[in-house]
Design a protein around this motif. Structure first.
Motif, PDB file in Angstrom:
ATOM      1  N   GLU A 413      -1.716  -0.230  -0.280  1.00  0.00           N
ATOM      2  CA  GLU A 413      -2.384   0.831   0.499  1.00  0.00           C
ATOM      3  C   GLU A 413      -2.101   0.637   1.986  1.00  0.00           C
ATOM      4  O   GLU A 413      -2.054  -0.486   2.482  1.00  0.00           O
ATOM      5  CB  GLU A 413      -3.911   0.775   0.265  1.00  0.00           C
ATOM      6  CG  GLU A 413      -4.676   1.907   0.958  1.00  0.00           C
ATOM      7  CD  GLU A 413      -6.164   1.804   0.706  1.00  0.00           C
ATOM      8  OE1 GLU A 413      -6.831   2.835   0.540  1.00  0.00           O
ATOM      9  OE2 GLU A 413      -6.693   0.658   0.651  1.00  0.00           O
ATOM     10  N   GLU A 416       3.100   3.906   5.401  1.00  0.00           N
ATOM     11  CA  GLU A 416       3.559   5.245   5.081  1.00  0.00           C
ATOM     12  C   GLU A 416       4.769   5.169   4.142  1.00  0.00           C
ATOM     13  O   GLU A 416       5.673   4.337   4.325  1.00  0.00           O
ATOM     14  CB  GLU A 416       3.909   6.020   6.354  1.00  0.00           C
ATOM     15  CG  GLU A 416       2.702   6.351   7.211  1.00  0.00           C
ATOM     16  CD  GLU A 416       3.078   7.250   8.382  1.00  0.00           C
ATOM     17  OE1 GLU A 416       4.273   7.290   8.734  1.00  0.00           O
ATOM     18  OE2 GLU A 416       2.170   7.901   8.944  1.00  0.00           O
ATOM     19  N   GLN A 417       4.772   6.014   3.129  1.00  0.00           N
ATOM     20  CA  GLN A 417       5.847   6.080   2.144  1.00  0.00           C
ATOM     21  C   GLN A 417       6.235   7.540   1.929  1.00  0.00           C
ATOM     22  O   GLN A 417       5.441   8.451   2.185  1.00  0.00           O
ATOM     23  CB  GLN A 417       5.404   5.469   0.813  1.00  0.00           C
ATOM     24  CG  GLN A 417       4.939   4.035   0.889  1.00  0.00           C
ATOM     25  CD  GLN A 417       6.091   3.063   1.073  1.00  0.00           C
ATOM     26  OE1 GLN A 417       7.271   3.409   0.871  1.00  0.00           O
ATOM     27  NE2 GLN A 417       5.768   1.826   1.455  1.00  0.00           N
ATOM     28  N   THR A 418       7.468   7.733   1.450  1.00  0.00           N
ATOM     29  CA  THR A 418       7.930   9.068   1.092  1.00  0.00           C
ATOM     30  C   THR A 418       8.040   9.139  -0.424  1.00  0.00           C
ATOM     31  O   THR A 418       8.841   8.405  -1.034  1.00  0.00           O
ATOM     32  CB  THR A 418       9.289   9.387   1.733  1.00  0.00           C
ATOM     33  OG1 THR A 418       9.168   9.292   3.141  1.00  0.00           O
ATOM     34  CG2 THR A 418       9.748  10.786   1.361  1.00  0.00           C
ATOM     35  N   ALA A 443       2.206  14.886  -2.597  1.00  0.00           N
ATOM     36  CA  ALA A 443       2.980  15.587  -1.581  1.00  0.00           C
ATOM     37  C   ALA A 443       4.391  15.015  -1.596  1.00  0.00           C
ATOM     38  O   ALA A 443       4.688  14.009  -0.942  1.00  0.00           O
ATOM     39  CB  ALA A 443       2.324  15.432  -0.204  1.00  0.00           C
ATOM     40  N   LEU A 446       7.394  14.164   1.604  1.00  0.00           N
ATOM     41  CA  LEU A 446       6.764  14.053   2.922  1.00  0.00           C
ATOM     42  C   LEU A 446       6.393  12.608   3.185  1.00  0.00           C
ATOM     43  O   LEU A 446       5.902  11.896   2.306  1.00  0.00           O
ATOM     44  CB  LEU A 446       5.504  14.927   2.991  1.00  0.00           C
ATOM     45  CG  LEU A 446       5.719  16.428   2.802  1.00  0.00           C
ATOM     46  CD1 LEU A 446       4.377  17.149   2.858  1.00  0.00           C
ATOM     47  CD2 LEU A 446       6.665  16.977   3.874  1.00  0.00           C
ATOM     48  N   LEU A 447       6.604  12.156   4.428  1.00  0.00           N
ATOM     49  CA  LEU A 447       6.234  10.811   4.838  1.00  0.00           C
ATOM     50  C   LEU A 447       4.739  10.793   5.153  1.00  0.00           C
ATOM     51  O   LEU A 447       4.261  11.552   5.988  1.00  0.00           O
ATOM     52  CB  LEU A 447       7.051  10.387   6.065  1.00  0.00           C
ATOM     53  CG  LEU A 447       6.734   8.987   6.607  1.00  0.00           C
ATOM     54  CD1 LEU A 447       7.107   7.925   5.569  1.00  0.00           C
ATOM     55  CD2 LEU A 447       7.473   8.751   7.927  1.00  0.00           C
ATOM     56  N   GLY A 448       4.002   9.934   4.474  1.00  0.00           N
ATOM     57  CA  GLY A 448       2.569   9.880   4.694  1.00  0.00           C
ATOM     58  C   GLY A 448       1.999   8.575   4.221  1.00  0.00           C
ATOM     59  O   GLY A 448       2.639   7.809   3.492  1.00  0.00           O
ATOM     60  N   PRO A 449       0.741   8.253   4.644  1.00  0.00           N
ATOM     61  CA  PRO A 449       0.117   6.987   4.247  1.00  0.00           C
ATOM     62  C   PRO A 449      -0.259   7.009   2.775  1.00  0.00           C
ATOM     63  O   PRO A 449      -0.613   8.046   2.210  1.00  0.00           O
ATOM     64  CB  PRO A 449      -1.133   6.922   5.137  1.00  0.00           C
ATOM     65  CG  PRO A 449      -1.447   8.353   5.438  1.00  0.00           C
ATOM     66  CD  PRO A 449      -0.137   9.058   5.527  1.00  0.00           C
ATOM     67  N   THR A 451      -2.858   6.021   0.024  1.00  0.00           N
ATOM     68  CA  THR A 451      -4.285   5.729  -0.104  1.00  0.00           C
ATOM     69  C   THR A 451      -4.627   5.525  -1.561  1.00  0.00           C
ATOM     70  O   THR A 451      -3.905   5.960  -2.470  1.00  0.00           O
ATOM     71  CB  THR A 451      -5.130   6.882   0.472  1.00  0.00           C
ATOM     72  OG1 THR A 451      -4.889   8.054  -0.301  1.00  0.00           O
ATOM     73  CG2 THR A 451      -4.771   7.146   1.927  1.00  0.00           C
TER      74      THR A 451
END
Length: 912
Positions: A413, A416-418, A443, A446-449, A451
């Motif tokens: 956790e 950021e991962q794609t 998503a 898209l590059l995002g954290p 969780t």
């Protein structure tokens, strides 16, 4: 016949001499100059106002009199020799009232002058033109109707605060009213937005009045400059149907450029331009779009308006339609609607207006292959060209491979991962990954954290027009432990005597291990335990897994029922009135118990005892002004039980003195038996009261003396404090005429003046009254009756005068004798030769004066104020000549003396 005897001859001669002297005196009286007077003589009154006129004369017995005027009258007051009248609603510019009296067969007149003035209540500035060209003249006109007199009026025309022209109307007729001021002004650029106004000033300060000013409402002037040259219009000469062309319209030399309006239109179509302002230049730009309905020659119009004027420019624009292009890939041809020459991918059409065609078989390798179409056409002498290209797409169904879309992911956790799950296909497939229950969606791309909410199994579906592909993907998210308020609350409450266990549940992947230790100890708290108060405190709980650890403090509170302690809630309490203290009854218990104390008998039956709040920051109840003593039952309650306690309350109060128990002003009578001050105090226990004189101490004596007057201080004391009060003691005493003196001393000659002064000592102050000899006339008294004065003494003024001083405690009198004496020749002529004539003339004059100026109830106060008369004394008899001198006497308290054969009365005039 024998002649008259010598004695008779001498008597006749004396009689004729006396009559001659009387006739000379009467002639002197008749020749005295009489006049009429009008006040005010000159008056300036506001139009519509009112004014009192006083018409008077010095004629002793005027036959009649009056006030002539054309103005309206409201009220009239009259006297023997005066007339006052109020004139109202005075509107005439100028009037001349006349005051007249008829005296000794003559008419006495006094003429006055009344002028009116009117303030400049209305100041009007003629409206300005809506727009005024720069460099041209305009007119300013100001009108002030009705204001006047015009000779005191000044008008000023203003631009803002700057004076343009100022005119005074001095020297014009006092009857003239209203004024007009006109000026011609050249309009300038800086006058745009300027306010013009008119100020009127009516200066009546030379007449004793003020300066009255008023101004008109300001009017704004708007100036402008519009050049004679039309605007410059720029636009394309040819415009294809459906296409757009830039249009611009420019004009210089505008002022104010921000007020200018622009109108742009192509034929019947109005355009919406973007307007740019720079200096005095205006530029309007827009885009004209040609429609099929406008095909042909059209006019492009640009119109600029400013200040009610406009400048316009028109240009011709030709709207044309060349062709329409269509690609049909399924047939491999391009169609047109105009007779143009077409070529498709190198293949020319057979003839103008005919479609160009190309036949081919599409394969997967032809995907994204491009094709080009070109056309040329000649319009209005110009050769126009148009081309268009198209791309060939080859379609096939989606495919999901493990290399492009793996079946499982494990991520920590935070970073950021794609997330990628790609599919092959044409058209490009859309990929959608969601949980089967629809709770979450990935998503993709898209590059995002990452969780913990993303963890779970997803079903990915790839779809396009040719079909779809499905695949299941599992996502695992690891994260460090977390102790939240649900699994491990920050505060825990236990009840004393119950069995509980301290446990905390932590969140985390992998699942964490949790242990709790009390602060200051090393033993881990596990299992059930019986709660005691010493278990209250703070505990440290820690959770650990492979991703980290988390710790949290847990506050444990132990609650228990109420309990009274004698120190914090005493059984006996004394309340002191005015101390501001409340009964404090603090009770041990958690949560804090609520306490209520209620009276159980006597005057306190059912009465609530106000309690001091346990928290100093809490709002205290109102402090009682009185409190019923007695026995109160206090009940302490919280959610774990209740407890009762008996409290005995007693009430005491500090000393208090006020006007009812100790008056601030007390009076003693001189000579009375000495007494103490009437002062007492309220309080519990009963206060002791002592009084002492401030300054010098009061000597011990049996009777009251004037020296006892002064300021005393009384002090009341008991166990709860003191109260002081200042007492003023006044000593009253009977009146004594301390001084009775004549000025000048030793007598007065006939026709002379004398004054008698009487001074009395008394408290309260004595009232002074006089008794004069019978027949004494024209006597004046001062405002407090302490001085008696006579101007022009006669024989009747000679004799004994008595001054009496009276107050509530008694009366005292003293007497003094005044002698009026003259030369021996006067006595000889008056006594021997003309006694009878002088006696008759004196009796007639006395009767005249008495009947005109000293009739009881008809005394003219206004005449008395102007002449100095203050008292009329009526009495019978005449004063005989006596020796000059003074004697004093006294009367017992409560007695008075009235001269025989007459009455004494006085009129005291108010001060001016």
């Amino acid at each position: 016949m024998p002649g008259p005897s010598p004695g008779l001859h001498r008597a006749l001669l004396g009689l004729w001499a006396a009559l001659g002297l009387g006739l000379l005196s009467l002639s002197a009286v008749t020749q005295e100059p009489f006049w009429a007077d009008l006040q005010p003589r000159v008056a300036l009154v506001e139009r519509g106002g009112s004014l009192w006129l006083n018409c008077s004369t010095n004629c002793p017995r005027p036959e009649r009199g009056g006030l002539e005027t054309s103005l309206r009258r409201n009220g009239t007051q009259k006297g023997l020799r005066w007339l006052a009248r109020q004139l109202v609603d005075i509107r005439e510019p100028e009037t001349q009232p006349v005051c007249f009296f008829r005296c000794a067969r003559r008419t006495l007149q006094a003429r006055g002058l009344i002028r009116t003035f009117q303030r400049p209540d209305r100041v009007e500035l003629v409206p300005l033109p809506a727009w005024q060209p720069v460099g041209e003249n305009f007119t300013l006109s100001c009108r002030v109707p009705g204001a006047g007199p015009r000779g005191s009026l000044t008008l000023t025309l203003l631009r803002g605060t700057q004076e343009l022209i100022r005119r005074s109307f001095a020297g014009e007729s006092p009857r003239a009213r209203g004024a007009v001021l006109t000026a011609t002004v050249l309009a300038r650029r800086e006058d745009h937005g300027a306010n013009f106004s008119c100020r009127a000033e009516l200066d009546l300060r030379p007449h004793g009045l003020g300066l009255f000013e008023n101004s008109s409402a300001p009017r704004e002037l708007r100036t402008f400059t519009l050049p004679p040259e039309p605007p410059r219009l720029t636009a394309p000469r040819l415009l294809e149907v459906g296409s757009e062309g830039p249009v611009s319209c420019v004009i210089d030399g505008l002022f104010p450029v921000s007020e200018a309006g622009v109108y742009l239109a192509l034929g019947d179509q109005r355009l919406s331009p973007d307007v740019t302002l720079e200096g005095d230049a205006l530029m309007a730009t827009t885009t004209a779009t040609a429609s099929a309905e406008q095909e042909g020659a059209r006019q492009l119009v640009c119109n600029v308006t400013l200040g009610g004027e406009s400048r316009e420019t028109r240009e011709n624009v030709t709207v044309y339609r060349v062709w329409g292009v269509e690609f049909e890939l399924s047939l491999g041809k391009m169609g047109v609607s105009e007779p143009a020459l077409y070529a498709l991918f190198g293949c020319r059409a057979a003839a103008p207006g005919q479609p160009a065609q190309l036949q081919l078989n599409a394969t997967e390798y032809d995907d994204r292959r491009g094709f080009f179409c070109d056309a040329t056409l000649e319009v209005d002498g110009e050769t126009l060209s148009k081309n268009e290209s198209v791309e060939l797409r080859v379609l096939y169904a989606p495919r999901l491979d493990d290399s492009d879309c793996p079946r499982s992911w494990t991520w920590p956790e935070g970073p950021e991962q794609t997330l990628r799950c790609d599919a092959r296909g044409n058209p490009q497939p859309s990929v959608h990954c969601a949980r089967p229950d629809g709770a979450a969606v990935l998503a993709l791309g898209l590059l995002g954290p990452v969780t913990r909410a993303l963890a779970g199994t997803y079903r990915c579906t790839a779809t396009n027009d040719q079909g779809q592909a499905v695949k299941d993907v599992t996502l695992t998210v690891e994260y460090a432990p977390a102790l939240d308020s649900v699994g491990c609350p920050e505060r825990i409450t236990w009840l004393e005597g119950t069995e509980v266990s301290l446990s905390c549940v932590a969140l985390g992947v992998p699942p964490p291990n949790v242990s709790c230790v009390r602060f200051g100890g090393a033993e881990v708290i596990e299992g059930l335990m019986r709660v005691a108060r010493e278990h209250a405190g703070t505990y440290r709980c820690e959770a650990t897994n492979a991703r980290g650890s988390a710790a949290k403090n847990v506050a444990v509170t132990v609650e228990y029922g109420p309990r009274f302690e004698e120190v914090s809630c005493p059984s006996n309490w004394t309340w002191v009135e005015g101390s501001g203290r409340l009964f404090s009854c603090e009770v041990a218990g958690k949560p804090q118990p609520s306490v209520e104390c209620v009276g159980s008998g006597g005057t306190s039956e059912g009465v609530l005892l106000p309690l001091a709040p346990p928290d100093p920051g809490s709002r205290a109840p109102r402090i009682p002004s009185d409190l019923a003593p007695g026995t109160y039952i206090c009940n302490a309650t919280n959610r774990h039980g209740s407890m009762v306690k008996m409290v005995t309350v007693s009430a005491e109060s500090p000393p208090q003195m006020d006007e009812s128990t100790c008056p601030s002003h007390q009076s003693w009578l001189e000579g009375a038996e000495a007494a103490a001050l009437a002062c007492s105090a309220r309080g519990r226990p009963s206060p002791q009261v002592s009084c002492s004189r401030e300054g010098a101490p009061r000597p011990q004596r049996l009777r009251v003396s004037r020296e006892d007057a002064g300021t005393y201080r009384c002090l009341a004391t008991n166990a709860h404090g003191t109260d002081a009060r200042i007492i003023t003691v006044g000593v009253e005493y009977r009146p004594v005429v301390a001084e009775l003196a004549a000025s000048p001393p030793g007598g007065v000659r006939p026709g002379g003046n004398f004054t008698l002064t009487c001074r009395a000592e008394a408290w309260p102050p004595a009232q002074i009254s006089w008794r004069a000899p019978p027949g004494a006339l024209n006597i004046g008294l001062s405002s407090n009756n302490s001085t008696l004065s006579v101007a022009g003494a006669m024989g009747s003024h000679g004799g004994e005068y008595e001054c009496a001083a009276t107050n509530a405690h008694g009366r005292h009198t003293r007497r003094i004798t005044v002698r009026v004496a003259g030369p021996w020749l006067w006595v000889a002529v008056g006594g021997a030769a003309g006694g009878a004539a002088l006696l008759a003339a004196g009796a007639g004059l006395a009767f005249y004066v008495q009947s005109t100026a000293c009739k009881k109830g008809e005394y003219n106060v206004q005449e008395a104020e102007s002449s100095g008369e203050a008292v009329c004394l009526n009495g019978a008899g005449a004063g005989a000549g006596r020796d000059a001198g003074a004697e004093g006497g006294s009367e017992a308290a409560g007695t008075s003396e009235v001269p025989a054969g007459g009455e004494v009365f006085a009129i005291q005039l108010p001060s001016a």
